[in-house]
Write an enzyme that holds these catalytic residues in place. Structure first.
Site, PDB file in Angstrom:
ATOM      1  N   GLU A  54     -24.083 -26.307 -16.135  1.00  0.00           N
ATOM      2  CA  GLU A  54     -25.495 -26.770 -15.836  1.00  0.00           C
ATOM      3  C   GLU A  54     -25.997 -27.059 -14.551  1.00  0.00           C
ATOM      4  O   GLU A  54     -27.122 -26.983 -14.043  1.00  0.00           O
ATOM      5  CB  GLU A  54     -25.667 -28.272 -16.471  1.00  0.00           C
ATOM      6  CG  GLU A  54     -25.758 -28.078 -18.187  1.00  0.00           C
ATOM      7  CD  GLU A  54     -24.336 -28.189 -18.831  1.00  0.00           C
ATOM      8  OE1 GLU A  54     -23.278 -28.002 -18.139  1.00  0.00           O
ATOM      9  OE2 GLU A  54     -24.215 -28.063 -20.175  1.00  0.00           O
ATOM     10  N   PHE A 116     -22.108 -40.757 -29.289  1.00  0.00           N
ATOM     11  CA  PHE A 116     -21.445 -39.486 -28.590  1.00  0.00           C
ATOM     12  C   PHE A 116     -22.300 -38.738 -27.778  1.00  0.00           C
ATOM     13  O   PHE A 116     -23.437 -38.706 -28.030  1.00  0.00           O
ATOM     14  CB  PHE A 116     -21.233 -38.701 -30.026  1.00  0.00           C
ATOM     15  CG  PHE A 116     -20.453 -37.296 -29.686  1.00  0.00           C
ATOM     16  CD1 PHE A 116     -19.444 -37.281 -28.771  1.00  0.00           C
ATOM     17  CD2 PHE A 116     -21.233 -36.155 -29.738  1.00  0.00           C
ATOM     18  CE1 PHE A 116     -18.724 -36.257 -28.569  1.00  0.00           C
ATOM     19  CE2 PHE A 116     -20.737 -34.795 -29.374  1.00  0.00           C
ATOM     20  CZ  PHE A 116     -19.268 -34.794 -28.572  1.00  0.00           C
ATOM     21  N   GLN A 117     -21.704 -38.324 -26.735  1.00  0.00           N
ATOM     22  CA  GLN A 117     -22.451 -37.584 -25.575  1.00  0.00           C
ATOM     23  C   GLN A 117     -23.632 -38.199 -25.237  1.00  0.00           C
ATOM     24  O   GLN A 117     -24.865 -37.915 -24.424  1.00  0.00           O
ATOM     25  CB  GLN A 117     -22.825 -36.233 -25.918  1.00  0.00           C
ATOM     26  CG  GLN A 117     -21.714 -35.399 -26.138  1.00  0.00           C
ATOM     27  CD  GLN A 117     -21.933 -33.847 -26.229  1.00  0.00           C
ATOM     28  OE1 GLN A 117     -23.032 -33.437 -26.734  1.00  0.00           O
ATOM     29  NE2 GLN A 117     -21.029 -33.130 -25.724  1.00  0.00           N
ATOM     30  N   LYS A 166     -33.249 -37.296 -29.079  1.00  0.00           N
ATOM     31  CA  LYS A 166     -33.260 -36.108 -30.115  1.00  0.00           C
ATOM     32  C   LYS A 166     -34.401 -36.457 -31.011  1.00  0.00           C
ATOM     33  O   LYS A 166     -35.010 -35.533 -31.560  1.00  0.00           O
ATOM     34  CB  LYS A 166     -31.927 -36.121 -30.756  1.00  0.00           C
ATOM     35  CG  LYS A 166     -31.751 -34.683 -31.661  1.00  0.00           C
ATOM     36  CD  LYS A 166     -30.348 -34.672 -31.955  1.00  0.00           C
ATOM     37  CE  LYS A 166     -30.093 -33.343 -32.642  1.00  0.00           C
ATOM     38  NZ  LYS A 166     -28.794 -33.188 -33.194  1.00  0.00           N
ATOM     39  N   MET A 484     -15.339 -23.437   7.757  1.00  0.00           N
ATOM     40  CA  MET A 484     -15.930 -24.460   8.466  1.00  0.00           C
ATOM     41  C   MET A 484     -14.946 -25.791   8.581  1.00  0.00           C
ATOM     42  O   MET A 484     -14.793 -26.687   9.592  1.00  0.00           O
ATOM     43  CB  MET A 484     -17.253 -25.010   7.732  1.00  0.00           C
ATOM     44  CG  MET A 484     -18.125 -25.919   8.558  1.00  0.00           C
ATOM     45  SD  MET A 484     -18.262 -25.175  10.235  1.00  0.00           S
ATOM     46  CE  MET A 484     -19.945 -24.008   9.949  1.00  0.00           C
TER      47      MET A 484
HETATM   48  C1  LIG Z   1     -19.144 -29.076  -3.086  1.00  0.00           C
HETATM   49  C2  LIG Z   1     -18.485 -29.053  -1.914  1.00  0.00           C
HETATM   50  N1  LIG Z   1     -17.321 -29.564  -1.523  1.00  0.00           N
HETATM   51  C3  LIG Z   1     -16.710 -29.780  -0.241  1.00  0.00           C
HETATM   52  C4  LIG Z   1     -17.671 -29.191   0.939  1.00  0.00           C
HETATM   53  C5  LIG Z   1     -17.113 -29.319   2.170  1.00  0.00           C
HETATM   54  N2  LIG Z   1     -17.122 -28.023   2.860  1.00  0.00           N
HETATM   55  C6  LIG Z   1     -18.073 -27.474   3.552  1.00  0.00           C
HETATM   56  S1  LIG Z   1     -17.659 -25.990   4.306  1.00  0.00           S
HETATM   57  C7  LIG Z   1     -16.232 -25.903   3.432  1.00  0.00           C
HETATM   58  C8  LIG Z   1     -15.803 -24.619   3.506  1.00  0.00           C
HETATM   59  C9  LIG Z   1     -16.182 -23.236   2.843  1.00  0.00           C
HETATM   60  O1  LIG Z   1     -15.398 -22.362   2.774  1.00  0.00           O
HETATM   61  P1  LIG Z   1     -15.834 -20.714   2.740  1.00  0.00           P
HETATM   62  O2  LIG Z   1     -16.700 -20.848   1.373  1.00  0.00           O
HETATM   63  O3  LIG Z   1     -14.864 -19.917   2.493  1.00  0.00           O
HETATM   64  O4  LIG Z   1     -16.743 -20.496   3.801  1.00  0.00           O
HETATM   65  P2  LIG Z   1     -16.397 -20.351   5.368  1.00  0.00           P
HETATM   66  O5  LIG Z   1     -16.570 -21.495   6.038  1.00  0.00           O
HETATM   67  O6  LIG Z   1     -14.981 -19.749   5.519  1.00  0.00           O
HETATM   68  O7  LIG Z   1     -17.409 -19.205   5.673  1.00  0.00           O
HETATM   69  C10 LIG Z   1     -15.989 -27.193   2.416  1.00  0.00           C
HETATM   70  C11 LIG Z   1     -14.671 -27.339   1.788  1.00  0.00           C
HETATM   71  C12 LIG Z   1     -18.885 -28.713   0.617  1.00  0.00           C
HETATM   72  N3  LIG Z   1     -19.872 -28.727   1.299  1.00  0.00           N
HETATM   73  N4  LIG Z   1     -19.395 -28.737  -0.600  1.00  0.00           N
END
Ligand SMILES: Cc1ncc(C[n+]2csc(CCOP(=O)(O)OP(=O)(O)O)c2C)c(N)n1
Ligand SMILES: [Mg+2]
Lengths: 587, 173
Positions: A54, A116-117, A166, A484
């Site tokens: 979703e 439920f749900q 529903k 990052m």
């Molecule tokens: C749902 C979610 N969880 C955690 C984060 C924190 N976060 C930001 S960038 C990142 C790493 C992303 O890694 P990748 O997709 O390999 O991208 P890269 O930076 O290596 O290009 C994380 C864990 C986020 N932005 N969103």
């Protein structure tokens, strides 16, 4: 079309959708929406796109909305369906994207019984929607449907949830298409106050070091606003910068464009923000990723802020002139006034200002060391842009370094072609958003620029793409790191890479094939162009595993807690300015 | 430019809202979600057709925060009007309290005497307790409660502040 004879709530929903111009719904069935699904089964006006989670239904609706300017619609079941939708709703709220989410709910007599749900969907989604409704009487349903669309798409757009028990989907009432009466209390302000706009033009005309700072509000205002913005810049000759959300509103290759501003913005854009004497902010909201340290933000400027949402004005930064109104309308008025007053910019001052800006530009802040043994991520984006730009691609991204490199190195010339999760920074956004954009533009080239970690967050949507024959391309900059996160650990935490290595990665090529899509891999710079061409030539969804330099960091960077004039341009620079504890406490 | 230091001040804000399910939760959620203070909050249906309610909320913050609070309230879909009674000219504010005091002998006599001086009404009595009803400004009620603490104060219920602007016009006129 109005019906005199009573029809079911489910049919009222579908008739309303048709009357509201909806032709596609992204959804996932379940017990509490079975009446709606049965009604969908028995008609052919509305196409249903079955997603695999979703959250993806919401992101797909966002991608549809952002690439068309029309609202996107999602349909999910009660309980887990609704809670799975929460991330997508929050994403749409923070990026002001018009989406309608229909959620199933247990029958009205069961509400509150831990049935439920059952989940308190209106309670859970109240803080992550622009507005939400629980329909308790089928007689109100048509009205709620139409009002929900109006609320989602007018003023500052945003997500709206309609919770549909529903029994309401089964109960009958005549469908009466509501007249477009004025809403009782909700009245967004579209036209700006002319006296204030005149004052703004006076300020602008007197500026010696002006800057125009634009955001997603220009995109949301519609394509006309982007045209008007171009005219305003042509008329004034002033430099312009954009937030991540606003890219594409102004052509990136126009010499007036200084590039993106903010944490990974260009040196020239950030220094121009810092040094300007008049700032015109159009449809942007002084987000902390843009302003840097707030008490050092653009210290010598008079600030004009145009925003459709009064609460954005004076929220983070005190401005001298706040104008509530739609960015497009206000720019139009500004242009008229500028022309009628025969305003002329201060050519001499402007020339000196441009000279200063060109000096900053001379630093070439986006340059990087090219290599012929390893693909540099920046190079990969540059080539992707060069080889696809003729096709006017729609670009989505995941979240991370690849997202920033895409913003820095992919050139955007048109609005509605760039879709990225700006406010919430939701990993897993890009693939479903690309699916939404591809549904809206079946013939177009749609590319999700991804990271290897992010893509795994909604990788199941490859199955959606395969089922609906959507030729989305996923271009993974695979650095084997949550790059990052690793970058922040480099800059702030002594290079202690806690949990940021993406170990046990799947074989992306075989993964794509397992889904029935195609997979390509490239690791040699000499093969990059041919792989990109191969990706474009291949029918159907394609996943490209582009192996890039693992430890490259994204610059320039305004570290957290720093100001615009305290950017770091390279890894060496970074060593000189360790981040303070105060900076560590900031996000 | 250093950000000017802003004084924190107390504001009484009137909000006219659609009288629909969840509207109070929206208002309260806005305050808690964005970290604003609620010093007092009252709500009741006020229109003849019961379609609108009036919320009176007392909050405190710097001028920038108060401005935000009003703008945030104003953009909630079921909100009709937001008025800052503290800024927009003179207004009257009242609060009602029910105050239970238990005691015998001199304390009882003294409680009754003070209640009379404060124009509090006795709305319940036993031979060892009273419930007083008192209306007035918050300061008056506070003063009364301080006195009653020494005379056997048992418990208090307060409505929180309701307020109206002075003069002949109403918020929605
Ligand atoms: C749902 C979610 N969880 C955690 C984060 C924190 N976060 C930001 S960038 C990142 C790493 C992303 O890694 P990748 O997709 O390999 O991208 P890269 O930076 O290596 O290009 C994380 C864990 C986020 N932005 N969103
Ligand atoms: Mg990565």
């Amino acid at each position: 079309m109005t019906t005199a004879e009573p029809i079911s709530g489910a049919d009222i929903v579908l008739r309303s959708l048709v009357d509201l111009g909806v032709d596609v719904v992204f959804g996932y069935p379940g017990g509490a929406v079975l009446p709606l699904y049965d009604a969908i089964f028995q008609q052919n006006h509305i196409r249903h796109i079955l997603v695999r989670h979703e959250q993806a239904a919401l992101h797909a609706a966002e991608g549809y909305a952002r690439s068309t300017g029309k609202p996107g619609v999602a349909l999910v079941t009660s309980g887990p369906g609704a809670t799975n939708a929460v991330t997508g709703l929050t994403d749409a709220l923070l990026d002001s994207i018009p989406v309608i989410c229909l959620t199933g709910q247990v029958a009205t007599h069961l509400i509150g019984n831990d049935a439920f749900q059952e989940a308190d969907t209106v309670g859970i989604t109240r803080p992550c929607t622009k507005h939400n409704y629980l329909v308790k009487d089928v007689a109100n349903l048509a009205y709620v449907m139409h009002e929900a669309f109006y609320v989602a798409t007018s003023g500052r757009p945003g997500p709206v949830v309609i919770d549909l028990p529903k029994d309401i989907q089964v109960a009958k009432a005549p469908y009466i298409r509501p007249s477009k009466a004025q809403h009782r209390s909700y009245r967004p302000q579209i036209k700006g106050d002319l006296a204030l706009i005149k004052e703004a033009v006076d300020l602008l005309a007197k500026a010696k070091k002006p800057i125009i700072y634009t955001g997603g509000g220009i995109i949301n205002s519609g394509p006309a606003a982007s045209q008007l913005l171009r005219e305003l810049v042509r008329l004034t000759g002033y430099p312009i910068t954009s937030t991540l959300m606003g890219l594409g509103a102004f052509p990136s290759h126009d010499p007036h464009f200084l590039g993106m501003l903010g944490m990974h913005g260009t040196y020239e854009a950030n220094l121009a923000m810092h040094g300007c004497d008049v700032m015109l902010c159009l449809g942007a909201r002084f987000d902390d990723r843009v302003t840097g340290r707030i008490d050092a933000f653009s210290p010598h400027s008079k600030k004009i802020h145009v925003d459709i949402d009064r609460s954005s004005i004076n929220k983070n930064v005190h401005v001298d002139l706040g104008i509530v109104g739609d960015a497009g309308h206000v720019i139009e008025d500004m242009i008229k006034i500028w022309k009628s007053k025969i305003c002329k910019p201060d050519e001499k001052a402007l020339k000196a200002w441009w000279k200063q800006i060109d000096e900053w530009r001379g630093r070439k802040c986006l340059s990087y060391a090219k290599r012929d043994d390893i693909i540099m991520p920046q190079y990969a984006i540059e080539r992707l842009y060069a080889l696809t730009k003729d096709k006017n691609p729609y670009i989505t991204t995941e979240v991370g370094q690849h997202q920033m490199w895409a913003a820095q190195f992919f050139g955007f010339d048109k609005p509605n072609h760039w879709m990225t999760s700006g406010g919430l920074g939701t990993m897993g956004y890009g693939l479903p958003a690309a699916i939404g954009a591809q549904i809206a533009h079946p013939e177009a080239l749609v590319i999700d620029i991804a990271g290897e970690a992010s893509i795994l967050m909604n990788i199941q949507e490859l199955s959606t793409a395969v089922q609906h024959r959507l030729p989305v391309k996923v271009f993974i900059l695979n650095n084997e790191y949550m790059g990052m996160v690793r970058q922040w650990q480099d800059l702030t935490y002594g290079g202690r890479y806690a949990e940021s290595y993406t170990a046990a990665l799947p074989d992306f090529v075989r993964l794509a094939e397992a889904f029935g899509a195609s997979g390509l891999r490239v690791s040699n710079p000499a093969d990059l162009d041919s792989t990109i061409k191969e990706m474009m030539k291949t029918d159907g969804p394609v996943l490209v595993d582009c192996r890039v330099a693992k430890l490259e960091n994204c610059f320039p960077m305004m570290p957290s807690g720093a100001a615009h004039n305290e950017m770091i341009l390279s890894a060496e620079d970074a060593g000189l300015s360790p981040i303070s504890d105060e900076g560590k406490a900031l996000v | 430019m250093s950000v000017p230091v802003q004084e924190i001040a107390r504001h009484t804000i009137s909000v006219v809202v659609d009288n629909e399910a969840g509207v109070l939760a929206r208002v309260i959620g806005l305050f808690s979600g964005r970290g604003y203070n609620i010093d007092s909050l009252t709500v009741a249906s006020v229109s003849e057709d019961a379609k609108t309610s009036r919320i009176t909320v007392v909050t405190s913050g710097t001028p920038m925060v108060i401005e935000q609070i009003k703008a945030q309230l104003d953009r909630l879909v079921p909100v009709h009007v937001v008025a800052d009674l503290t800024l927009e000219g003179p207004s009257v504010e009242r609060e009602l309290a029910l105050v239970k005091v238990a005691g015998v002998g001199e304390h009882r006599v003294e409680a009754l005497r003070l209640a009379d001086a404060f124009r509090a009404h006795v709305v319940d009595s036993t031979n060892s307790s009273f419930v007083f009803e008192l209306t007035g400004k918050t300061t008056k009620i506070d003063a009364f409660l301080n006195l009653m603490r020494e005379l056997g104060l048992v418990e208090v219920a307060r409505t929180g502040i309701v307020a109206l602007a002075r003069g002949k016009t109403g918020l929605e006129s």
